[in-house]
Design a protein around this motif. Structure first.
Motif, PDB file in Angstrom:
ATOM      1  N   ASP A   1     -82.461  63.096 -99.973  1.00 15.38           N
ATOM      2  CA  ASP A   1     -83.891  62.956 -99.690  1.00 15.38           C
ATOM      3  C   ASP A   1     -84.316  63.838 -98.524  1.00 15.38           C
ATOM      4  O   ASP A   1     -85.412  64.420 -98.541  1.00 15.38           O
ATOM      5  CB  ASP A   1     -84.244  61.492 -99.416  1.00 15.38           C
ATOM      6  N   LEU A   2     -83.437  63.996 -97.519  1.00 14.17           N
ATOM      7  CA  LEU A   2     -83.775  64.863 -96.391  1.00 14.17           C
ATOM      8  C   LEU A   2     -83.725  66.332 -96.783  1.00 14.17           C
ATOM      9  O   LEU A   2     -84.530  67.138 -96.304  1.00 14.17           O
ATOM     10  CB  LEU A   2     -82.828  64.593 -95.225  1.00 14.17           C
ATOM     11  N   GLN A   3     -82.784  66.692 -97.643  1.00 16.45           N
ATOM     12  CA  GLN A   3     -82.742  68.086 -98.102  1.00 16.45           C
ATOM     13  C   GLN A   3     -84.010  68.426 -98.864  1.00 16.45           C
ATOM     14  O   GLN A   3     -84.597  69.507 -98.664  1.00 16.45           O
ATOM     15  CB  GLN A   3     -81.517  68.322 -98.990  1.00 16.45           C
ATOM     16  N   THR A   4     -84.457  67.520 -99.713  1.00 21.49           N
ATOM     17  CA  THR A   4     -85.691  67.756-100.466  1.00 21.49           C
ATOM     18  C   THR A   4     -86.877  67.908 -99.527  1.00 21.49           C
ATOM     19  O   THR A   4     -87.697  68.823 -99.679  1.00 21.49           O
ATOM     20  CB  THR A   4     -85.945  66.601-101.454  1.00 21.49           C
ATOM     21  N   ALA A   5     -86.968  67.018 -98.531  1.00 30.00           N
ATOM     22  CA  ALA A   5     -88.074  67.085 -97.574  1.00 30.00           C
ATOM     23  C   ALA A   5     -88.011  68.375 -96.756  1.00 30.00           C
ATOM     24  O   ALA A   5     -89.045  69.008 -96.494  1.00 30.00           O
ATOM     25  CB  ALA A   5     -88.036  65.871 -96.656  1.00 30.00           C
ATOM     26  N   PHE A   6     -86.798  68.768 -96.346  1.00 28.28           N
ATOM     27  CA  PHE A   6     -86.630  70.000 -95.572  1.00 28.28           C
ATOM     28  C   PHE A   6     -87.124  71.203 -96.370  1.00 28.28           C
ATOM     29  O   PHE A   6     -87.881  72.037 -95.863  1.00 28.28           O
ATOM     30  CB  PHE A   6     -85.159  70.163 -95.196  1.00 28.28           C
ATOM     31  N   LEU A   7     -86.717  71.289 -97.629  1.00 26.80           N
ATOM     32  CA  LEU A   7     -87.113  72.423 -98.457  1.00 26.80           C
ATOM     33  C   LEU A   7     -88.614  72.412 -98.727  1.00 26.80           C
ATOM     34  O   LEU A   7     -89.265  73.473 -98.727  1.00 26.80           O
ATOM     35  CB  LEU A   7     -86.344  72.403 -99.779  1.00 26.80           C
ATOM     36  N   GLU A   8     -89.182  71.232 -98.936  1.00 31.86           N
ATOM     37  CA  GLU A   8     -90.626  71.138 -99.149  1.00 31.86           C
ATOM     38  C   GLU A   8     -91.382  71.633 -97.927  1.00 31.86           C
ATOM     39  O   GLU A   8     -92.351  72.393 -98.039  1.00 31.86           O
ATOM     40  CB  GLU A   8     -91.021  69.688 -99.464  1.00 31.86           C
ATOM     41  N   HIS A   9     -90.928  71.211 -96.751  1.00 31.35           N
ATOM     42  CA  HIS A   9     -91.591  71.635 -95.518  1.00 31.35           C
ATOM     43  C   HIS A   9     -91.462  73.139 -95.315  1.00 31.35           C
ATOM     44  O   HIS A   9     -92.442  73.821 -94.953  1.00 31.35           O
ATOM     45  CB  HIS A   9     -90.996  70.890 -94.325  1.00 31.35           C
ATOM     46  N   MET A  10     -90.272  73.670 -95.526  1.00 25.42           N
ATOM     47  CA  MET A  10     -90.063  75.094 -95.320  1.00 25.42           C
ATOM     48  C   MET A  10     -90.819  75.947 -96.330  1.00 25.42           C
ATOM     49  O   MET A  10     -91.152  77.096 -96.058  1.00 25.42           O
ATOM     50  CB  MET A  10     -88.563  75.406 -95.371  1.00 25.42           C
ATOM     51  N   ASP A  11     -91.100  75.369 -97.497  1.00 20.46           N
ATOM     52  CA  ASP A  11     -91.870  76.089 -98.518  1.00 20.46           C
ATOM     53  C   ASP A  11     -93.369  75.924 -98.326  1.00 20.46           C
ATOM     54  O   ASP A  11     -94.162  76.403 -99.137  1.00 20.46           O
ATOM     55  CB  ASP A  11     -91.481  75.601 -99.920  1.00 20.46           C
ATOM     56  N   GLY A  12     -93.770  75.222 -97.255  1.00 22.44           N
ATOM     57  CA  GLY A  12     -95.181  75.051 -96.973  1.00 22.44           C
ATOM     58  C   GLY A  12     -95.833  73.925 -97.737  1.00 22.44           C
ATOM     59  O   GLY A  12     -97.064  73.810 -97.753  1.00 22.44           O
ATOM     60  N   ARG A  13     -95.030  73.081 -98.364  1.00 25.08           N
ATOM     61  CA  ARG A  13     -95.577  71.939 -99.103  1.00 25.08           C
ATOM     62  C   ARG A  13     -95.578  70.706 -98.202  1.00 25.08           C
ATOM     63  O   ARG A  13     -94.954  70.692 -97.158  1.00 25.08           O
ATOM     64  CB  ARG A  13     -94.756  71.687-100.361  1.00 25.08           C
ATOM     65  N   GLN A  14     -96.305  69.684 -98.637  1.00 24.67           N
ATOM     66  CA  GLN A  14     -96.403  68.455 -97.860  1.00 24.67           C
ATOM     67  C   GLN A  14     -95.184  67.582 -98.118  1.00 24.67           C
ATOM     68  O   GLN A  14     -94.998  67.053 -99.202  1.00 24.67           O
ATOM     69  CB  GLN A  14     -97.679  67.690 -98.241  1.00 24.67           C
ATOM     70  N   ALA A  15     -94.358  67.425 -97.095  1.00 16.95           N
ATOM     71  CA  ALA A  15     -93.172  66.568 -97.194  1.00 16.95           C
ATOM     72  C   ALA A  15     -93.538  65.175 -96.682  1.00 16.95           C
ATOM     73  O   ALA A  15     -94.432  65.022 -95.843  1.00 16.95           O
ATOM     74  CB  ALA A  15     -92.027  67.142 -96.368  1.00 16.95           C
ATOM     75  N   PRO A  16     -92.865  64.126 -97.166  1.00 16.11           N
ATOM     76  CA  PRO A  16     -93.152  62.758 -96.706  1.00 16.11           C
ATOM     77  C   PRO A  16     -92.986  62.629 -95.196  1.00 16.11           C
ATOM     78  O   PRO A  16     -92.024  63.138 -94.612  1.00 16.11           O
ATOM     79  CB  PRO A  16     -92.114  61.909 -97.455  1.00 16.11           C
ATOM     80  N   ASP A  17     -93.923  61.943 -94.561  1.00 18.86           N
ATOM     81  CA  ASP A  17     -93.894  61.812 -93.103  1.00 18.86           C
ATOM     82  C   ASP A  17     -92.609  61.142 -92.617  1.00 18.86           C
ATOM     83  O   ASP A  17     -92.069  61.512 -91.568  1.00 18.86           O
ATOM     84  CB  ASP A  17     -95.107  60.996 -92.635  1.00 18.86           C
ATOM     85  N   GLY A  18     -92.125  60.140 -93.363  1.00 20.52           N
ATOM     86  CA  GLY A  18     -90.925  59.441 -92.930  1.00 20.52           C
ATOM     87  C   GLY A  18     -89.722  60.349 -92.851  1.00 20.52           C
ATOM     88  O   GLY A  18     -88.959  60.316 -91.878  1.00 20.52           O
ATOM     89  N   GLN A  19     -89.549  61.193 -93.863  1.00 19.07           N
ATOM     90  CA  GLN A  19     -88.421  62.129 -93.859  1.00 19.07           C
ATOM     91  C   GLN A  19     -88.585  63.198 -92.778  1.00 19.07           C
ATOM     92  O   GLN A  19     -87.603  63.608 -92.144  1.00 19.07           O
ATOM     93  CB  GLN A  19     -88.267  62.789 -95.230  1.00 19.07           C
ATOM     94  N   LEU A  20     -89.822  63.645 -92.551  1.00 18.31           N
ATOM     95  CA  LEU A  20     -90.046  64.631 -91.493  1.00 18.31           C
ATOM     96  C   LEU A  20     -89.699  64.053 -90.137  1.00 18.31           C
ATOM     97  O   LEU A  20     -89.087  64.730 -89.292  1.00 18.31           O
ATOM     98  CB  LEU A  20     -91.505  65.104 -91.506  1.00 18.31           C
TER      99      LEU A  20
END
Length: 230
Positions: free
Chosen positions: A35-54
Motif C-alpha cells: 500500500d505504501l509503494q502504491t501511494a509513493f508511486l502515485e505521489h511521485m507521478d503527480g496523482r492524489q495519494a491517500p492522506d493516511g499513506q502519505l
C-alpha cells in the motif's frame, strides 16, 4: 510553497517489478509494503495519494517537506556498461601493470585499509561525502578523451595488480570505494555505482568510467539495476 519529495539520503530503483530503496544514512536497503509503494508511486507521478499513506511515508522519513522540492525524483541514470577493464580488449592494459611498484602497493594498502576501517566505524553517508570531496579536490572533471580513458584503465590496472598484497579480504564495497579514492588521488574521475537485484535480493557496487567497468565484468554488473551513483 512546501512540497513533499524523496529524502536526499534515499535513492530507489525498480527491480523485478518492485521498488528497492537505499538509505545511506542508516546503511540499509529496504522495500515498502504494497500500500505504501502504491501511494509513493502515485505521489511521485503527480496523482492524489491517500492522506493516511502519505503521512506514514513522512513519518518514516521517506518523503520530506521542503520549499519547492521536485515532486518526482529522477531515478538513477548511468551509462550502460559495454566494456570491462578485466575482460576482452580492455584487459590488455592490465597485462602491462607491474606489481613491483612500491608506491602503488603502499597507496593501495592505505586506500583499502582506511576504507575498511571507515566502513566499520562511520555511516556510509559520511564516507561517501568525503569521497566526493576528495574527488572534487583532486579529479573535479569526468574523463572524456580517449587518452584520459587510457590513463583510467592503466591506473585501475595498477590498483588491481597491487591489491593482492593487501591482507584484507576482497569486498565489492571496500574495494570499489578504495579504487575511486586511488584514482582520484591521481587526478582521475570515476563513478562509484551501487546496484541491486530483486529476486533473490542482492546488492553490489562497482567502479565505472563512461561505459567501462574498471573492477568487474560487464555480465556481472548488468545483472544488477543501478540504485545510486556517486
Amino acid at each position: 510553497m512546501t512540497r513533499l519529495g524523496l529524502h536526499h539520503d534515499l535513492s530507489f530503483c525498480r527491480a523485478d517489478g518492485r521498488l528497492i530503496f537505499l538509505d545511506i544514512r542508516n546503511d540499509r536497503y529496504f522495500r515498502l509494503a504494497d500500500d505504501l509503494q502504491t501511494a509513493f508511486l502515485e505521489h511521485m507521478d503527480g496523482r492524489q495519494a491517500p492522506d493516511g499513506q502519505l503521512r506514514r511515508l513522512v513519518q518514516q522519513n521517506i518523503l520530506v517537506e521542503g520549499p519547492d522540492r521536485p515532486g518526482h525524483p529522477t531515478e538513477v541514470s548511468v551509462t550502460r556498461p559495454t566494456r570491462s577493464a578485466i575482460e576482452g580488449p580492455g584487459a590488455e592494459s592490465g597485462q602491462r601493470r607491474s606489481t613491483s611498484d612500491p608506491v602503488a602497493v603502499l597507496d593501495t594498502f592505505a586506500a583499502v585499509c582506511s576504507t575498511q576501517l571507515q566502513l566499520r566505524t562511520r555511516p556510509l553517508q559520511g564516507i561517501l561525502a568525503r569521497l566526493v570531496s576528495l574527488r572534487i579536490r583532486r579529479a573535479a572533471h569526468a574523463i572524456t578523451s580517449d587518452a584520459d580513458a587510457s590513463r583510467a584503465l592503466d591506473a585501475a590496472a595498477t590498483f588491481r595488480a597491487a591489491r593482492p598484497f593487501v591482507p584484507v579480504q576482497t569486498c565489492c564495497l571496500v574495494d570499489s570505494i578504495a579504487m575511486v579514492r586511488f584514482l582520484a588521488k591521481r587526478g582521475i574521475h570515476a563513478d562509484l555505482v551501487f546496484g541491486v537485484a530483486g529476486q533473490p535480493f542482492a546488492a553490489h557496487c562497482w567502479v565505472q568510467h563512461r561505459d567501462i567497468v574498471l573492477n568487474d565484468s560487464v555480465g556481472h554488473v548488468s545483472a544488477h539495476t543501478p540504485i545510486r551513483v556517486v
